[in-house]
Design an enzyme around this catalytic site. Structure first.
Site, PDB file in Angstrom:
ATOM      1  N   CYS A  87       6.371   0.214  -1.496  1.00 53.62           N
ATOM      2  CA  CYS A  87       5.505   0.548  -2.385  1.00 53.62           C
ATOM      3  C   CYS A  87       4.107   1.715  -2.310  1.00 53.62           C
ATOM      4  CB  CYS A  87       4.771  -0.804  -3.019  1.00 53.62           C
ATOM      5  SG  CYS A  87       5.782  -2.232  -3.414  1.00 53.62           S
ATOM      6  N   HIS A 148      -1.887  -0.514  -6.297  1.00 59.94           N
ATOM      7  CA  HIS A 148      -1.564  -0.823  -4.802  1.00 59.94           C
ATOM      8  C   HIS A 148      -1.928   0.621  -4.132  1.00 59.94           C
ATOM      9  CE1 HIS A 148       1.279  -3.211  -2.044  1.00 59.94           C
ATOM     10  NE2 HIS A 148      -0.151  -2.882  -1.685  1.00 59.94           N
TER      11      HIS A 148
END
Ligand SMILES: *[C@@H]1O[C@H](CO)[C@@H](O)[C@H](O)[C@H]1NC(C)=O
Ligand SMILES: *[C@@H]1O[C@H](CO)[C@@H](O)[C@H](O)[C@H]1NC(C)=O
Length: 607
Positions: A87, A148
């Site tokens: 990610c 994130h």
């Protein structure tokens, strides 16, 4: 017509205006609005979705009619590559159009993604995202969903890494990510082994202290008071160090923010998909009259999986399949929103995943929990193996792109940055980019991708590369090292759940492993000088390309203060993924209420 107008604009705005009114008088269909209007952009990114999870990419047992429809009405990319198989680095590269290590977002060791909202690492304020570019070109920009890429640098309110700082004028969603700790009863996703060690250590201290106290009280031995006091404080410290950051993970990390305000802590997972979808739809509805950029970054398919009653038990692939079909439904709702507002012909829609499915994520009770990467080898967090980086990529723009086109050329998620910049008519000079404008390829104006070489990273380490030689259909892939699977031969890192990129966790290959993806897309038969006449030449070209690529990189500094280097790029890039930047810092913790008693719920009665 456009050219004439553009030239006129360059010469004098007044003559352009005159020309425009003449055109209108003449009954031309070129109106001022269409000429000046920049396209809307709707980017939809799913988390951890595998390329083999989607109908139009060959899955015949899962139902994804809405995603398939986007492909049949637009352009499907079959070799769309994420810059990293995880990610944080993949998203950093996507947002900036550059490999993650250029912004310090590549991992140097054990920690490969941001682990706490209250760490100080994140996308550096000096970086530029496509959102920032489009914002400067007059776009209204919004991010709904997962970020994130960090929040704060030095104190709770600075929001130096926050989406608002990086070009998104509106943010609703998760500054962190959905992860197992958000649902009680699931495993922990954050340094589980360290948590166990710390807990055992704390318990050992407690037992030792208790025993010594008993021994002293009973007068069996003369235990020094200083030892008891020291042990007592050590036990308190240990509890503070492991209990506070780890035991309250759902409070610290499972947060929903609207812009810079925490509106839910810890979040209610059940209602999250609905809320994200409604927010994304509302953003579009609010902006029909103005060019907008929306990044809809879904919380799906990361674990824990959702259990929406409307989808539970409906698919043929258990809870994972149910979640997948819910994602497809959400994509359909988004498309419907764009179409019903009459925006379709002026809106570029894009569908992708941040990287491949997580093969190691299974559960004896519910079976598959990570994605399916089809015929491709490997998955999430396995360096350059194809399964972790080859993802779905679909563009739909009815007014501009031919329906049903398929592009097999190598393309990258990093191509979005220059593509959007081009569409927004942003011609400002830029930093060293690793992506290319995709429009000529999408429109069929060129046949070849500009990516002759593409580099595949495991952390900050150049793990593999692919070469698409001029005048040939071949795609050669060279692996300089490969992550060690555990247990050996298992096809993944099942012992640790993710593979690592450094030290004894990898095997270096000399000569490198070589595959021909055109004939062997599953990377199952390494080429040898006997099977491939160009063997030596390919390895030589690969080595030269790697060298040329390296010469464009600035050194990554493990730890340094930026203050002495105001221009970080010229002196090296500060790593954002070091332990001191990753670990939980109470003073950086976003919080509703009075820290450490954080807690609030969004009013969701209207949804
Ligand atoms: C379709 O997707 C499901 C869910 O990921 C997977 O289990 C299945 O193996 C896939 N089927 C094919 C033919 O790829
Ligand atoms: C959108 O573009 C297509 C193809 O150019 C055209 O057939 C269609 O009529 C357009 N739709 C609208 C609503 O303008």
């Amino acid at each position: 017509m456009m050219e004439v107008l553009e030239r006129a604009v360059n010469r004098s705005p007044l003559s352009a205006l005159l020309l425009l009114s003449l055109l209108q008088l003449a009954g031309s269909d070129v109106t001022g609005e269409e000429v000046g209007r920049k396209p809307n952009i709707v980017l939809m990114m799913v988390d951890d979705l595998g390329i083999g999870d989607i109908g139009c990419y060959g899955n015949d047992t899962i139902r994804t009619p809405n995603i398939d429809r986007l492909a049949s009405e637009g352009v499907k990319l079959t070799q769309h590559i994420a810059a990293a198989p995880l990610c944080t680095p993949s998203r950093a590269a996507f947002m900036t159009g550059r490999y993650a290590l250029r912004s310090g977002m590549g991992s140097t060791g054990r920690v490969q993604v941001l682990l706490f909202v209250a760490g100080s690492g994140g996308l550096p304020p000096s970086e530029t995202t496509f959102a920032k570019r489009l914002q400067q070109q007059g776009y209204t920009t919004g991010l709904v969903g997962k970020w994130h890429l960090g929040v704060n640098c030095e104190d709770r309110g600075d929001h130096c890494h926050h989406p608002n700082q990086h070009g998104f004028s509106y943010f609703y969603g998760l500054p962190f990510t959905l992860f197992n700790d958000c649902l009680p009863g699931e495993d922990s996703d954050v340094l589980a082994d360290l948590q166990h060690t710390l807990r055992n250590l704390t318990m050992l201290l407690g037992v030792g202290l208790f025993t010594l106290v008993c021994v002293r009280v009973c007068g069996l031995l003369d235990v020094g008071l200083w030892l008891l006091v020291a042990l007592f404080f050590l036990a308190i410290l240990a509890t503070g160090v492991w209990y506070m950051p780890f035991k309250l993970l759902s409070t610290w990390n499972c947060i929903i923010m609207r812009n810079q305000e925490v509106i839910e802590q810890p979040m209610t997972v059940e209602t999250l998909p609905r809320r994200l979808l409604v927010e994304a739809q509302n953003f579009i509805k609010r902006n029909v009259d103005h060019p907008f950029l929306l990044l809809f970054s879904l919380a799906h398919m990361h674990t824990p999986l959702f259990q929406n009653p409307a989808f539970a038990g409906k698919s043929r692939h258990g809870r994972y399949g149910d979640n997948l079909e819910e994602v497809d439904w959400m994509i359909g709702e988004m498309t419907e929103t764009v179409d019903s507002l009459g925006l379709a012909n002026n809106t570029l829609m894009y569908f992708t995943s941040d990287h491949g499915g997580h093969l190691e994520d299974t559960d004896p009770r519910i079976g598959q929990k990570g994605g399916w990467n089809g015929i491709y080898k490997g998955g999430k967090a396995m360096g350059g193996w194809e399964g972790g980086i080859r993802v779905p990529g679909i563009f739909r723009w009815p007014g501009r792109l031919a329906a049903g086109r398929v592009v097999d050329e190598p393309t990258s998620l990093m191509d979005l940055y220059p593509t959007l910049k081009h569409l927004a008519k942003d011609t400002q000079p830029d930093r060293q980019l690793d992506g290319y404008n995709l429009m000529p390829l999408l429109e069929g104006k060129v046949e070849r991708s500009e990516h002759e070489f593409m580099f595949h990273y495991c952390g900050i380490y150049l793990n593999a590369l692919r070469w698409h030689p001029h005048g040939s259909d071949s795609i050669f892939k060279v692996h300089f090292f490969t992550p060690n699977f555990s247990p050996p031969g298992a096809g993944g890192c099942y012992d640790t759940k993710v593979c690592l990129c450094h030290g004894e966790h990898v095997t270096h290959h000399n000569p490198p492993l070589l595959y021909d993806l055109l004939r062997d897309p599953s990377e199952s038969r390494p080429l040898t000088p006997d099977t491939e006449p160009r063997y030596a030449e390919i390895l030589e070209q690969a080595a030269k390309a790697a060298e040329r690529h390296r010469s464009t990189l600035t050194k990554v500094q493990a730890s340094d203060d930026t203050h002495s280097h105001p221009n970080a790029d010229a002196h090296g890039v500060q790593s954002q993924m070091t332990w001191d930047k990753i670990l939980w810092k109470p003073w950086l913790q976003p919080c509703c209420g009075t820290f450490p008693f954080c807690g609030c719920k969004e009013d969701t009665t209207g949804i």
